[in-house]
Design an enzyme around this catalytic site. Sequence first.
Site, short mmCIF file in Angstrom:
data_model
loop_
_atom_site.label_atom_id
_atom_site.label_comp_id
_atom_site.label_asym_id
_atom_site.label_seq_id
_atom_site.Cartn_x
_atom_site.Cartn_y
_atom_site.Cartn_z
N CYS A 285 44.91 48.42 27.80
CA CYS A 285 44.09 47.21 27.83
C CYS A 285 42.88 47.29 26.89
O CYS A 285 43.05 47.26 25.68
CB CYS A 285 43.69 46.93 29.28
SG CYS A 285 43.21 45.24 29.59
N HIS B 67 48.92 47.54 33.46
CA HIS B 67 48.34 48.30 34.56
C HIS B 67 49.45 48.48 35.60
O HIS B 67 50.60 48.19 35.32
CB HIS B 67 47.18 47.53 35.19
CG HIS B 67 46.05 47.26 34.26
ND1 HIS B 67 45.07 48.18 33.99
CD2 HIS B 67 45.73 46.17 33.53
CE1 HIS B 67 44.20 47.66 33.13
NE2 HIS B 67 44.58 46.44 32.83
#
Lengths: 421, 268
Positions: free
Chosen positions: B98, B214
């Site tokens: 990310c 994630h």
Amino acid sequence: MEFQFVITIWFVKILTLVLRITKKGRGTALPGLIIEKYFPHLIPYILQKSPYTILITGTNGKTTTRTFLSNILQTKYKVLQNRSGSNLIRGIVSEIVSQTNLFGQLDFEYAIFEVEEASMPKITKYIKPEQIIVTNLFRDQLDAYGEVDRTQRFIQQAIDSSQNTQLILNGDDPRVNSMSVGNKNNVQYFGIKDKLIGNFNYEGKKSEALPNIEFAKNIEITNTLGTKFKYNAQEFHINIPGYFNVYNAMASILSALNVGINIDDIRTALTKTKPAFGRGEIININDKKLHIFLVKNPAGLNLNLDLLKNIENINLCLVLNDNTADGKDVSWIWDSNMEILNEYNLNSIICSGTRSEDMLLRCKYALDSENFDAVKIDEMKDINNLLENIRKSEENNYYILLTYTAMLELRKIITGNSLNV
Amino acid sequence: MYKEKLSLKFVHLYPDEMNIYGDMGNVLTLKRRCEWRGIRLEISKVTLESNDFKKGDIYFMGGGQDNDMYKVFEDLKNSKKDFLKEELESKKQFLLICGGFQLFGNHFIDFQGRNINGLGILPLETKAPSDNLHDRCLGNIVTEIHSKHFEEIKNNYGEKPSKYLVGFENHGGQTYYTDNSLTPLGKVLVGSGNNSKEKIEGVLHENIIGSYMHGSLLPKNPHLADLIIGRALTQKYGEEFKLEPLEDKIEWDAHKAILRKMGILNTD
């Protein structure tokens, strides 16, 4: 406006009744839904009906704080409050409308509302609260609320737009205690002075000593997992499991003192308070005790796991759902300190819920190999199976840590009613 | 277990700032999967304003909140950029999730239009259109590993691994490659990936893995976790140290549960 309001109240009451009888509508927020859909222009007017108002917000502990505080205030006054899970504008509107009589009168002296963090600015636009309590700000359901910085901004906005409001802030949480900076409200802080503070992973830089901070000291966990503590040299005793509730008790004490309740009445009411919905409550099925702990974010899971670590031969159920109200992202279980399970004296673990496989995997990585091999560990997705298994087992106590919709589901299976009772 | 005592060094880049959700799961997964094979994983960290850090075999950076990303980026640029570039050139393994992935690109432009120049290591750039939750790429994500990488993942993992990756994405930034030298980590089957248009996810470029996933990423994708460990072992000890297989039933059950939930595998 008043006439339109009274007519609307009649209409909403009748419609709610019809929808409930015909089973077309359910839930405590139904009147609020009707208002939102058909009479949105009345929302400000309805909210302004609220009497002396105390708003409670923060990621963890809202419901328990509301429960403590309403029990205290009810010793002297008529108190209006919303229910756990109805903490958006809609829930609060619902509560006011449901409690308004057919003449448009709301017969309460105090209102205590728990408010979801992002809804705070919307509420303070119309209600000028006499007190705002902020319990804490931990990481919570990022998929629904976004970053914690964002949540903090919402609460800050609400505080800055409220004038002459008494703020009651968690002084140990840097994200919360900084909220009084730069605004003109009166502020009191609560905190704990105890080694247990190390278990609270507050974010941000530890602040300088605060003025007006009231501490709970000498915190002791009782053998029923309740807590004793001292405040101002007096002893308090709370029976709701979880030493983290000392914070919620302290916030309620400060708030109730502001209202003018005397300290002895506060103490008695705190001791008498029973756990709210899923916050350490005990449900009996057959001859077994189910100890129910709602967990929804890493901070809550960590504190509950820490609380239970000394129970001998514990049977632990970990129920993880990923419905909207739980948070669809289950990544948070990896941020929790489940490694503490290595300090447990475990008899069994059962992983359940829509994401039971994730929970089992988390346990595998949390436990050291020898502990993982030694414990009886099962996975059963369906909560019905979990309960069936518990019913049939020879164990007497189960400690169930579960997410929000899992709690509703479990309660519905056991009592036939998922709502707050 | 290996006859020799093997060890790897793991460096966590900015764990206090870049750890937005579940990223600790990646660290734990590498640690346990090394431990189960008798490999010692020494964990150290790089923090803001400290230049006292060790070199590693595996570097990891997670996602962060916008404000933390600015701080981290300033610090990277001021004191650690050259060091990280050297480590990249000496073929150390990098896993970037990310925000970490975004910072290794050329630019990051946030929703207020603020432009941060990235480290410029990966030819890509990221733009966040708004602060609105509705504009985010958010939800469960399934990708099919790019065919260019799957052979290596298969050979490294030993048994026949899944050809998919599963995770959860939650990002406002829309990432685009700025030239065609990069290959994505996977092709998006469910979800958004790098951006809401191209149906590609992350990057696997030489020794860098970047991803928006994630979940955490590595626990439910043991084949990817092992790729990182396997590559780091080979880099340090040479080709003969082939990765020993582990019993991964619980990992694959969790992986398949997402594939079923998202309709990639049939429920039966």
